[in-house]
Design a protein around this motif. Structure first.
Motif, PDB file in Angstrom:
ATOM      1  N   PRO A 123      -4.614 -38.788  18.320  1.00  9.23           N
ATOM      2  CA  PRO A 123      -4.327 -39.556  19.544  1.00  9.23           C
ATOM      3  C   PRO A 123      -3.301 -38.925  20.481  1.00  9.23           C
ATOM      4  CG  PRO A 123      -4.450 -41.016  17.656  1.00  9.23           C
ATOM      5  CD  PRO A 123      -4.549 -39.627  17.119  1.00  9.23           C
ATOM      6  N   ARG A 124      -2.162 -38.492  19.967  1.00  6.20           N
ATOM      7  CA  ARG A 124      -1.124 -37.924  20.835  1.00  6.20           C
ATOM      8  C   ARG A 124      -1.620 -36.641  21.494  1.00  6.20           C
ATOM      9  NH1 ARG A 124       4.801 -36.104  18.833  1.00  6.20           N
ATOM     10  NH2 ARG A 124       5.661 -37.916  19.845  1.00  6.20           N
ATOM     11  N   CYS A 125      -2.244 -35.802  20.715  1.00  9.01           N
ATOM     12  CA  CYS A 125      -2.763 -34.535  21.231  1.00  9.01           C
ATOM     13  C   CYS A 125      -3.848 -34.800  22.279  1.00  9.01           C
ATOM     14  CB  CYS A 125      -3.312 -33.719  20.063  1.00  9.01           C
ATOM     15  SG  CYS A 125      -3.585 -32.004  20.449  1.00  9.01           S
ATOM     16  N   ARG A 126      -4.721 -35.765  22.009  1.00 10.39           N
ATOM     17  CA  ARG A 126      -5.780 -36.134  22.941  1.00 10.39           C
ATOM     18  C   ARG A 126      -5.184 -36.602  24.268  1.00 10.39           C
ATOM     19  NH1 ARG A 126      -8.080 -40.854  20.799  1.00 10.39           N
ATOM     20  NH2 ARG A 126      -8.657 -39.533  19.044  1.00 10.39           N
ATOM     21  N   GLU A 127      -4.116 -37.407  24.181  1.00 10.53           N
ATOM     22  CA  GLU A 127      -3.476 -37.914  25.389  1.00 10.53           C
ATOM     23  C   GLU A 127      -2.854 -36.777  26.203  1.00 10.53           C
ATOM     24  OE1 GLU A 127      -2.216 -40.863  28.158  1.00 10.53           O
ATOM     25  OE2 GLU A 127      -3.801 -40.731  26.679  1.00 10.53           O
ATOM     26  N   VAL A 128      -2.225 -35.827  25.538  1.00  8.31           N
ATOM     27  CA  VAL A 128      -1.626 -34.687  26.230  1.00  8.31           C
ATOM     28  C   VAL A 128      -2.704 -33.879  26.943  1.00  8.31           C
ATOM     29  CG1 VAL A 128      -0.463 -32.468  25.893  1.00  8.31           C
ATOM     30  CG2 VAL A 128       0.411 -34.516  24.755  1.00  8.31           C
ATOM     31  N   VAL A 129      -3.807 -33.588  26.261  1.00  8.05           N
ATOM     32  CA  VAL A 129      -4.893 -32.824  26.873  1.00  8.05           C
ATOM     33  C   VAL A 129      -5.464 -33.593  28.056  1.00  8.05           C
ATOM     34  CG1 VAL A 129      -7.223 -31.910  26.509  1.00  8.05           C
ATOM     35  CG2 VAL A 129      -5.453 -31.529  24.780  1.00  8.05           C
ATOM     36  N   ARG A 130      -5.641 -34.887  27.907  1.00 12.52           N
ATOM     37  CA  ARG A 130      -6.180 -35.710  28.992  1.00 12.52           C
ATOM     38  C   ARG A 130      -5.259 -35.686  30.210  1.00 12.52           C
ATOM     39  NH1 ARG A 130      -5.682 -40.369  31.227  1.00 12.52           N
ATOM     40  NH2 ARG A 130      -4.064 -41.160  29.852  1.00 12.52           N
ATOM     41  N   LEU A 131      -3.951 -35.900  29.970  1.00 11.28           N
ATOM     42  CA  LEU A 131      -3.006 -35.928  31.088  1.00 11.28           C
ATOM     43  C   LEU A 131      -2.903 -34.582  31.792  1.00 11.28           C
ATOM     44  CD1 LEU A 131      -0.105 -38.057  29.560  1.00 11.28           C
ATOM     45  CD2 LEU A 131      -1.755 -38.770  31.302  1.00 11.28           C
ATOM     46  N   ARG A 132      -2.821 -33.497  31.014  1.00  3.49           N
ATOM     47  CA  ARG A 132      -2.607 -32.171  31.603  1.00  3.49           C
ATOM     48  C   ARG A 132      -3.884 -31.591  32.205  1.00  3.49           C
ATOM     49  NH1 ARG A 132       0.034 -29.314  33.304  1.00  3.49           N
ATOM     50  NH2 ARG A 132       0.288 -27.485  32.037  1.00  3.49           N
ATOM     51  N   LYS A 133      -5.002 -31.678  31.485  1.00  2.17           N
ATOM     52  CA  LYS A 133      -6.204 -30.964  31.918  1.00  2.17           C
ATOM     53  C   LYS A 133      -7.189 -31.838  32.690  1.00  2.17           C
ATOM     54  CE  LYS A 133      -4.910 -27.087  30.390  1.00  2.17           C
ATOM     55  NZ  LYS A 133      -4.530 -26.082  31.338  1.00  2.17           N
ATOM     56  N   ILE A 134      -7.208 -33.116  32.444  1.00  2.00           N
ATOM     57  CA  ILE A 134      -8.159 -33.974  33.154  1.00  2.00           C
ATOM     58  C   ILE A 134      -7.495 -34.621  34.369  1.00  2.00           C
ATOM     59  CG2 ILE A 134      -9.644 -36.014  32.984  1.00  2.00           C
ATOM     60  CD1 ILE A 134     -10.070 -35.213  30.020  1.00  2.00           C
ATOM     61  N   ARG A 155       3.480 -27.784  23.066  1.00  2.00           N
ATOM     62  CA  ARG A 155       2.971 -27.525  21.719  1.00  2.00           C
ATOM     63  C   ARG A 155       1.667 -28.294  21.471  1.00  2.00           C
ATOM     64  NH1 ARG A 155       7.376 -28.348  19.398  1.00  2.00           N
ATOM     65  NH2 ARG A 155       7.106 -30.543  18.946  1.00  2.00           N
ATOM     66  N   GLN A 156       1.639 -29.568  21.857  1.00  2.00           N
ATOM     67  CA  GLN A 156       0.441 -30.383  21.654  1.00  2.00           C
ATOM     68  C   GLN A 156      -0.730 -29.865  22.499  1.00  2.00           C
ATOM     69  OE1 GLN A 156      -0.106 -33.148  19.538  1.00  2.00           O
ATOM     70  NE2 GLN A 156       1.795 -32.392  18.633  1.00  2.00           N
ATOM     71  N   LEU A 157      -0.439 -29.380  23.693  1.00  2.00           N
ATOM     72  CA  LEU A 157      -1.492 -28.846  24.557  1.00  2.00           C
ATOM     73  C   LEU A 157      -2.103 -27.592  23.941  1.00  2.00           C
ATOM     74  CD1 LEU A 157      -3.051 -29.081  27.209  1.00  2.00           C
ATOM     75  CD2 LEU A 157      -1.289 -27.660  28.267  1.00  2.00           C
ATOM     76  N   VAL A 158      -1.266 -26.690  23.440  1.00  2.00           N
ATOM     77  CA  VAL A 158      -1.779 -25.470  22.811  1.00  2.00           C
ATOM     78  C   VAL A 158      -2.637 -25.819  21.600  1.00  2.00           C
ATOM     79  CG1 VAL A 158      -1.099 -23.426  21.484  1.00  2.00           C
ATOM     80  CG2 VAL A 158       0.038 -23.935  23.644  1.00  2.00           C
ATOM     81  N   LEU A 159      -2.137 -26.710  20.750  1.00  2.00           N
ATOM     82  CA  LEU A 159      -2.903 -27.111  19.562  1.00  2.00           C
ATOM     83  C   LEU A 159      -4.219 -27.776  19.957  1.00  2.00           C
ATOM     84  CD1 LEU A 159      -0.017 -28.534  17.340  1.00  2.00           C
ATOM     85  CD2 LEU A 159      -1.252 -26.387  17.006  1.00  2.00           C
ATOM     86  N   GLY A 160      -4.162 -28.641  20.965  1.00  2.00           N
ATOM     87  CA  GLY A 160      -5.359 -29.346  21.406  1.00  2.00           C
ATOM     88  C   GLY A 160      -6.410 -28.433  21.996  1.00  2.00           C
ATOM     89  N   ILE A 161      -5.988 -27.499  22.846  1.00  2.00           N
ATOM     90  CA  ILE A 161      -6.936 -26.578  23.472  1.00  2.00           C
ATOM     91  C   ILE A 161      -7.570 -25.674  22.420  1.00  2.00           C
ATOM     92  CG2 ILE A 161      -7.163 -24.649  25.095  1.00  2.00           C
ATOM     93  CD1 ILE A 161      -6.900 -27.405  26.436  1.00  2.00           C
ATOM     94  N   ARG A 162      -6.762 -25.195  21.473  1.00  2.00           N
ATOM     95  CA  ARG A 162      -7.320 -24.364  20.395  1.00  2.00           C
ATOM     96  C   ARG A 162      -8.353 -25.137  19.580  1.00  2.00           C
ATOM     97  NH1 ARG A 162      -1.854 -21.536  18.047  1.00  2.00           N
ATOM     98  NH2 ARG A 162      -1.633 -19.988  19.692  1.00  2.00           N
ATOM     99  N   ALA A 163      -8.026 -26.383  19.236  1.00  2.00           N
ATOM    100  CA  ALA A 163      -8.955 -27.204  18.446  1.00  2.00           C
ATOM    101  C   ALA A 163     -10.230 -27.492  19.237  1.00  2.00           C
ATOM    102  CB  ALA A 163      -8.274 -28.504  18.019  1.00  2.00           C
ATOM    103  N   MET A 164     -10.086 -27.757  20.534  1.00  2.00           N
ATOM    104  CA  MET A 164     -11.270 -28.011  21.364  1.00  2.00           C
ATOM    105  C   MET A 164     -12.145 -26.772  21.461  1.00  2.00           C
ATOM    106  SD  MET A 164     -10.006 -30.305  24.566  1.00  2.00           S
ATOM    107  CE  MET A 164     -11.548 -29.961  25.390  1.00  2.00           C
TER     108      MET A 164
END
Length: 189
Positions: A123-134, A155-164
Motif C-alpha cells: 500500500p505505501r509503495c503503491r501510494e508513492v508511485v501513484r502520487l509521483r508518477k500518475i 526509496r519507496q519510489l525506486v522499490l516500486g518502479i523496480r517491482a513494476m
C-alpha cells in the motif's frame, strides 16, 4: 539532427565496444543462436536511426533498451500463428493501418501490465508511485501529503518502479530490498 561524422564517431567509440556484452545478452535471452547476428545488426540499425536524431546521454542503456524491445517484438511475432495460404488477399482493405492497430494493442497490453504491477505493490509503495508518477507530484509534495520524509518517498519510489518493471517483464513483481551494507566496526572509538 546529428551529422554523419559525429554519428559515425559515436557509433565506433561508444556502440561497437558494447558488442561483446550485447552478444552475451542476446545469447542469454534468445532461444535461437543462429539469429543472434541478425538481431545484433537490427539493434545497430535502430541505434543508428535513433542516433541520427539525437545522440543519447547513456549509450549502453540506449542500446540495451533497443535490444530488449527488439527481442520482445520478435518473440511476439513468432508466437503469431503463421498461415501458409490466405484465401483472398484482394479482400483485405488496404487503407487499414495495421501498424497503428498493433501499436494500440501493444499500448493497451503495456497499460494493463503496468496496472497489474501497481496493484501488486504494498500500500505505501503503491501510494508513492501513484502520487509521483500518475498525479505528477514532486518528491517534497508527496512527502508532505503522506506525512513522511523525502528519503522515504525516494526509496519507496525506486522499490516500486523496480517491482513494476519486473512485473511488466513477466516477473513476480515483488519488492526486493537489498541487504543493508555492514560497516566494519572500528576498535578503540
Amino acid at each position: 539532427m546529428v551529422d554523419d561524422a559525429q554519428l559515425q564517431r559515436w557509433f565506433c567509440d561508444e556502440v561497437l565496444p558494447l558488442e561483446a556484452s550485447l552478444t552475451r545478452y542476446l545469447r542469454r535471452n534468445w532461444q535461437s543462436s543462429e539469429q543472434i547476428m541478425d538481431i545484433r545488426q537490427d539493434i545497430y540499425e535502430a541505434a543508428l536511426t535513433g542516433g541520427r536524431q539525437e545522440l543519447p546521454a547513456n549509450t549502453a542503456g540506449y542500446v540495451f533498451t533497443i535490444a530488449r524491445n527488439i527481442l520482445v517484438n520478435r518473440s511476439r511475432r513468432e508466437r503469431i500463428v503463421q498461415f501458409e495460404q490466405y484465401a483472398d488477399m484482394e479482400s483485405v482493405e488496404q487503407a487499414v493501418d495495421l501498424s497503428a492497430t498493433d501499436r494500440h494493442l501493444d499500448a493497451r497490453d503495456a497499460l494493463r501490465r503496468a496496472q497489474d504491477g501497481i496493484e501488486r505493490l504494498p500500500p505505501r509503495c503503491r501510494e508513492v508511485v501513484r502520487l509521483r508518477k500518475i498525479e505528477g507530484l514532486s518528491t517534497r509534495e508527496a512527502a508532505a501529503r503522506m506525512g513522511v520524509g523525502i528519503d522515504t518517498i525516494e526509496r519507496q519510489l525506486v522499490l516500486g518502479i523496480r517491482a513494476m518493471a519486473d512485473a511488466m517483464l513477466g516477473g513476480s513483481g515483488k519488492i526486493r530490498r537489498e541487504a543493508p551494507s555492514r560497516r566494519p566496526k572500528v576498535r578503540g572509538q
